[in-house]
Design a protein around this motif. Structure first.
Motif, short mmCIF file in Angstrom:
data_model
loop_
_atom_site.label_atom_id
_atom_site.label_comp_id
_atom_site.label_asym_id
_atom_site.label_seq_id
_atom_site.Cartn_x
_atom_site.Cartn_y
_atom_site.Cartn_z
N MET A 55 15.72 -1.35 -3.03
CA MET A 55 16.88 -0.47 -3.11
C MET A 55 16.56 0.78 -3.94
SD MET A 55 19.35 -1.64 -1.32
CE MET A 55 20.00 -3.17 -0.60
N GLY A 56 17.05 1.91 -3.49
CA GLY A 56 16.88 3.16 -4.21
C GLY A 56 15.55 3.84 -4.00
N LYS A 57 14.66 3.22 -3.24
CA LYS A 57 13.36 3.83 -2.97
C LYS A 57 13.44 4.69 -1.71
CE LYS A 57 10.53 0.07 -4.94
NZ LYS A 57 9.46 -0.92 -4.64
N PRO A 58 12.58 5.70 -1.61
CA PRO A 58 12.49 6.44 -0.34
C PRO A 58 12.12 5.47 0.79
CG PRO A 58 11.32 7.59 -2.09
CD PRO A 58 11.67 6.24 -2.64
N LEU A 59 12.68 5.71 1.97
CA LEU A 59 12.46 4.80 3.09
C LEU A 59 11.14 5.13 3.77
CD1 LEU A 59 16.03 4.48 4.61
CD2 LEU A 59 14.93 3.11 2.83
N THR A 60 10.05 4.88 3.05
CA THR A 60 8.72 5.08 3.60
C THR A 60 8.37 3.93 4.54
OG1 THR A 60 7.67 3.85 1.81
CG2 THR A 60 8.03 6.22 1.45
N PRO A 61 7.37 4.11 5.39
CA PRO A 61 6.96 3.01 6.27
C PRO A 61 6.62 1.74 5.51
CG PRO A 61 5.99 5.05 7.05
CD PRO A 61 6.65 5.37 5.73
N ASP A 62 5.97 1.84 4.34
CA ASP A 62 5.61 0.66 3.57
C ASP A 62 6.85 -0.06 3.06
OD1 ASP A 62 2.92 1.02 3.97
OD2 ASP A 62 2.56 2.00 2.03
N VAL A 63 7.82 0.70 2.54
CA VAL A 63 9.05 0.09 2.04
C VAL A 63 9.79 -0.62 3.17
CG1 VAL A 63 11.35 0.59 1.13
CG2 VAL A 63 9.34 1.61 0.05
N LEU A 64 9.90 0.04 4.32
CA LEU A 64 10.60 -0.56 5.45
C LEU A 64 9.89 -1.80 5.96
CD1 LEU A 64 11.63 2.68 7.36
CD2 LEU A 64 13.16 1.10 6.18
N ARG A 65 8.55 -1.76 6.02
CA ARG A 65 7.80 -2.94 6.47
C ARG A 65 7.98 -4.11 5.51
NH1 ARG A 65 3.78 0.82 8.26
NH2 ARG A 65 2.75 0.71 6.23
N ASP A 66 7.91 -3.83 4.19
CA ASP A 66 8.06 -4.90 3.21
C ASP A 66 9.47 -5.51 3.27
OD1 ASP A 66 5.47 -4.52 2.41
OD2 ASP A 66 5.98 -3.44 0.56
N ALA A 67 10.49 -4.66 3.38
CA ALA A 67 11.86 -5.15 3.45
C ALA A 67 12.07 -5.95 4.74
CB ALA A 67 12.84 -3.99 3.38
N THR A 68 11.48 -5.48 5.83
CA THR A 68 11.58 -6.19 7.10
C THR A 68 10.94 -7.57 7.00
OG1 THR A 68 11.61 -4.15 8.38
CG2 THR A 68 10.92 -6.14 9.54
N GLU A 69 9.79 -7.66 6.34
CA GLU A 69 9.13 -8.95 6.19
C GLU A 69 9.96 -9.89 5.32
OE1 GLU A 69 6.94 -12.18 6.55
OE2 GLU A 69 6.85 -10.38 7.81
N ASP A 70 10.65 -9.36 4.31
CA ASP A 70 11.53 -10.21 3.50
C ASP A 70 12.64 -10.80 4.38
OD1 ASP A 70 10.06 -9.66 1.25
OD2 ASP A 70 11.47 -8.20 0.43
#
Length: 231
Positions: free
Chosen positions: A183-198
């Motif tokens: 939460m609160g992070k820029p929606l970079t590809p890495d952030v989106l991939r990590d959140a998706t895996e969660d």
């Protein structure tokens, strides 16, 4: 309208309703194993008091009667592989902003995993959740594939539909996925991939509990090409 079909074909084993928010916005994310499971997924949420706004293939909206029902119930068309695909996410974000339940299959299609475990997913569910700060409720399903087999093609000996006897279908909702570290992070590809895996890890854990089996150590990554027919 769905209830009689489910009564005829499905022996329900549904649980986890305590995790479905009684009010306010949320994203429901489920595994996808059959062309039949949108009925069980959608009706599960409806029975929980939260009629869903489901993201569905735009081609379904062109089918007589089916398309009319999808439009009248506020479902959201997804135009795969086109510039219009982004509009579905915008519509989903708007629905979440209006306090609705948005239901999504993160994988975007029926899993290609040989054991029907959740495969690598697209990032749409994570993007909606992180954009709106809405909770994500993971949902696992098992049993619809015995009613309508995944990717059945109707060849000799191929059961496209199994109307009897009634098949046991498990649908289980879990607690909200912990996405606080994203939460609160820029929606970079890495952030989106990590959140998706969660999100997918939570769905997979629920499915492993239903099946009483150990999921594969590596998530399946092969996806159906956009121009390959799904059935």
């Amino acid at each position: 309208m769905v209830r009689p079909v489910l009564f005829l074909l499905v022996e329900r084993r549904w649980s986890g309703y305590e995790h479905i928010p009684a009010e306010g916005e949320f994203v429901a994310a489920a595994n996808h194993i059959s062309h039949f499971d949108p009925l069980t997924f959608g009706y599960f949420l409806y029975r929980g008091g939260r009629p869903p706004r489901m993201l569905a293939k735009a081609s379904l909206f062109d089918i007589p009667f089916v398309g009319a029902m999808l439009r009248r119930t506020g479902q959201i068309p997804v135009h795969r592989g086109t510039a219009d695909a982004a509009s579905a996410l915008r519509s989903a974000v708007e629905e979440v902003g209006n306090g609705e339940c948005v239901a999504i299959y993160p994988e975007g299609t029926i899993t290609r995993d040989p054991g029907l475990w959740p495969m690598t997913a697209r990032t749409g569910a994570a993007r909606i959740a992180l954009t709106t700060n809405a909770p994500v409720i993971p949902v696992a399903q098992w049993g619809p594939q015995r009613i309508v087999p995944p990717y059945a093609r109707g060849g000799r000996g191929d059961r496209r539909v199994w109307p009897a006897p009634r098949q046991t279908v498990h649908v289980v909702a879990g607690p909200p996925v912990d996405l606080s570290r994203h939460m609160g992070k820029p929606l970079t590809p890495d952030v989106l991939r990590d959140a998706t895996e969660d999100i997918m890890a939570a769905i997979t854990a629920l499915l492993a509990g239903i099946r009483q089996e150990q999921p594969p150590a590596q998530r399946h990554t092969h996806r159906r090409p956009e121009n390959e027919p799904a059935s």
